[in-house]
Design a protein around this motif. Structure first.
Motif, PDB file in Angstrom:
ATOM      1  N   ARG A 138       0.806  -1.198   0.000  1.00 52.90           N
ATOM      2  CA  ARG A 138       0.000   0.000   0.000  1.00 52.90           C
ATOM      3  C   ARG A 138       0.850   1.264   0.000  1.00 52.90           C
ATOM      4  N   ILE A 139       2.109   1.157   0.399  1.00 55.09           N
ATOM      5  CA  ILE A 139       2.973   2.334   0.382  1.00 55.09           C
ATOM      6  C   ILE A 139       3.110   2.869  -1.041  1.00 55.09           C
ATOM      7  N   ILE A 140       3.366   1.994  -1.979  1.00 53.13           N
ATOM      8  CA  ILE A 140       3.504   2.418  -3.378  1.00 53.13           C
ATOM      9  C   ILE A 140       2.194   3.025  -3.866  1.00 53.13           C
ATOM     10  N   GLN A 141       1.076   2.464  -3.472  1.00 49.92           N
ATOM     11  CA  GLN A 141      -0.216   3.012  -3.874  1.00 49.92           C
ATOM     12  C   GLN A 141      -0.398   4.432  -3.349  1.00 49.92           C
ATOM     13  N   VAL A 142       0.025   4.675  -2.125  1.00 47.19           N
ATOM     14  CA  VAL A 142      -0.076   6.022  -1.558  1.00 47.19           C
ATOM     15  C   VAL A 142       0.816   6.985  -2.329  1.00 47.19           C
ATOM     16  N   ILE A 143       2.046   6.581  -2.597  1.00 49.36           N
ATOM     17  CA  ILE A 143       2.992   7.447  -3.294  1.00 49.36           C
ATOM     18  C   ILE A 143       2.513   7.776  -4.702  1.00 49.36           C
ATOM     19  N   THR A 144       1.977   6.776  -5.404  1.00 48.75           N
ATOM     20  CA  THR A 144       1.552   6.990  -6.789  1.00 48.75           C
ATOM     21  C   THR A 144       0.143   7.560  -6.918  1.00 48.75           C
ATOM     22  N   GLY A 145      -0.602   7.578  -5.829  1.00 52.05           N
ATOM     23  CA  GLY A 145      -1.967   8.086  -5.883  1.00 52.05           C
ATOM     24  C   GLY A 145      -2.980   7.072  -6.353  1.00 52.05           C
ATOM     25  N   HIS A 146      -2.594   5.820  -6.437  1.00 48.24           N
ATOM     26  CA  HIS A 146      -3.505   4.749  -6.860  1.00 48.24           C
ATOM     27  C   HIS A 146      -3.887   3.902  -5.662  1.00 48.24           C
ATOM     28  N   SER A 147      -4.579   4.534  -4.740  1.00 52.08           N
ATOM     29  CA  SER A 147      -4.991   3.856  -3.520  1.00 52.08           C
ATOM     30  C   SER A 147      -6.453   4.164  -3.251  1.00 52.08           C
ATOM     31  N   PHE A 148      -6.988   3.560  -2.238  1.00 56.46           N
ATOM     32  CA  PHE A 148      -8.412   3.681  -1.954  1.00 56.46           C
ATOM     33  C   PHE A 148      -8.700   4.909  -1.094  1.00 56.46           C
ATOM     34  N   TYR A 149      -8.747   6.066  -1.714  1.00 55.98           N
ATOM     35  CA  TYR A 149      -9.164   7.289  -1.048  1.00 55.98           C
ATOM     36  C   TYR A 149      -9.770   8.224  -2.091  1.00 55.98           C
ATOM     37  N   GLY A 150     -10.313   9.336  -1.625  1.00 57.48           N
ATOM     38  CA  GLY A 150     -11.162  10.186  -2.447  1.00 57.48           C
ATOM     39  C   GLY A 150     -10.596  10.704  -3.745  1.00 57.48           C
ATOM     40  N   THR A 151      -9.334  11.159  -3.758  1.00 56.28           N
ATOM     41  CA  THR A 151      -8.808  11.703  -5.009  1.00 56.28           C
ATOM     42  C   THR A 151      -8.733  10.635  -6.089  1.00 56.28           C
ATOM     43  N   TYR A 152      -8.449   9.404  -5.708  1.00 56.03           N
ATOM     44  CA  TYR A 152      -8.438   8.287  -6.658  1.00 56.03           C
ATOM     45  C   TYR A 152      -9.852   8.044  -7.184  1.00 56.03           C
ATOM     46  N   TYR A 153     -10.812   7.980  -6.269  1.00 54.17           N
ATOM     47  CA  TYR A 153     -12.192   7.764  -6.698  1.00 54.17           C
ATOM     48  C   TYR A 153     -12.686   8.918  -7.567  1.00 54.17           C
ATOM     49  N   HIS A 154     -12.371  10.129  -7.179  1.00 51.19           N
ATOM     50  CA  HIS A 154     -12.812  11.299  -7.933  1.00 51.19           C
ATOM     51  C   HIS A 154     -12.281  11.256  -9.365  1.00 51.19           C
ATOM     52  N   ARG A 155     -11.059  10.805  -9.529  1.00 48.90           N
ATOM     53  CA  ARG A 155     -10.400  10.773 -10.832  1.00 48.90           C
ATOM     54  C   ARG A 155     -10.802   9.559 -11.662  1.00 48.90           C
ATOM     55  N   LEU A 156     -10.867   8.378 -11.042  1.00 46.07           N
ATOM     56  CA  LEU A 156     -11.048   7.152 -11.820  1.00 46.07           C
ATOM     57  C   LEU A 156     -12.389   6.441 -11.627  1.00 46.07           C
ATOM     58  N   LEU A 157     -13.050   6.683 -10.523  1.00 46.43           N
ATOM     59  CA  LEU A 157     -14.333   6.044 -10.234  1.00 46.43           C
ATOM     60  C   LEU A 157     -15.326   7.098  -9.751  1.00 46.43           C
ATOM     61  N   PRO A 158     -15.725   8.012 -10.639  1.00 50.81           N
ATOM     62  CA  PRO A 158     -16.526   9.157 -10.208  1.00 50.81           C
ATOM     63  C   PRO A 158     -17.901   8.805  -9.649  1.00 50.81           C
ATOM     64  N   ASN A 159     -18.351   7.581  -9.820  1.00 48.05           N
ATOM     65  CA  ASN A 159     -19.642   7.189  -9.260  1.00 48.05           C
ATOM     66  C   ASN A 159     -19.544   6.830  -7.776  1.00 48.05           C
ATOM     67  N   LEU A 160     -18.319   6.736  -7.234  1.00 47.81           N
ATOM     68  CA  LEU A 160     -18.126   6.454  -5.811  1.00 47.81           C
ATOM     69  C   LEU A 160     -17.867   7.752  -5.059  1.00 47.81           C
ATOM     70  N   PRO A 161     -18.268   7.809  -3.778  1.00 45.24           N
ATOM     71  CA  PRO A 161     -18.042   9.039  -3.011  1.00 45.24           C
ATOM     72  C   PRO A 161     -16.559   9.341  -2.852  1.00 45.24           C
ATOM     73  N   ALA A 162     -16.202  10.610  -2.978  1.00 47.09           N
ATOM     74  CA  ALA A 162     -14.806  11.037  -2.859  1.00 47.09           C
ATOM     75  C   ALA A 162     -14.546  11.777  -1.557  1.00 47.09           C
ATOM     76  N   SER A 163     -15.594  12.089  -0.826  1.00 51.61           N
ATOM     77  CA  SER A 163     -15.409  12.832   0.417  1.00 51.61           C
ATOM     78  C   SER A 163     -14.882  11.914   1.517  1.00 51.61           C
ATOM     79  N   CYS A 164     -14.284  12.531   2.524  1.00 50.94           N
ATOM     80  CA  CYS A 164     -13.748  11.758   3.641  1.00 50.94           C
ATOM     81  C   CYS A 164     -14.882  11.430   4.612  1.00 50.94           C
ATOM     82  N   PRO A 165     -14.902  10.230   5.161  1.00 49.92           N
ATOM     83  CA  PRO A 165     -15.938   9.868   6.134  1.00 49.92           C
ATOM     84  C   PRO A 165     -15.922  10.742   7.396  1.00 49.92           C
TER      85      PRO A 165
END
Length: 98
Positions: A1-28
């Motif tokens: 998961r470290i590499i995912q965090v560094i590259t931005g390809h991890s399970f959090y809002g900016t990733y969802y906003h960019r690649l999966l716009p149908n999923l919520p991008a806001s923080c819980p």
């Protein structure tokens, strides 16, 4: 998961906003419209209890220290392991053992 965090390809809002716009991008936590890795690492109240591991690498949490140094990456690995940050599930982080 470290590499995912560094590259931005991890399970959090900016990733969802960019690649999966149908999923919520806001923080819980309710304080960020779009959850980012920097929000999780330095601001999110859901991870406050676990943030001491990151602060051991740097008191002011600049990304260059956390993501670009051996000490910072070790602290990030411990933070991820203890907090469950950057997982696909939206479960809150576990409490620290006392």
């Amino acid at each position: 998961r470290i590499i995912q965090v560094i590259t931005g390809h991890s399970f959090y809002g900016t990733y969802y906003h960019r690649l999966l716009p149908n999923l919520p991008a806001s923080c819980p936590c309710g304080t960020a419209d779009i959850q980012s890795h920097l929000h999780i690492l330095s601001e999110c109240p859901l991870y406050e209890e676990h943030r001491h591991t990151l602060l051991s690498a740097s008191q002011d949490l600049p990304p260059a220290i956390i993501l670009d140094t051996h000490k910072g990456l070790e602290a990030l690995a411990e933070f991820i392991a203890t907090s469950n940050a950057f997982r696909k599930t939206s479960a809150p982080p576990p409490p620290l053992a006392t």
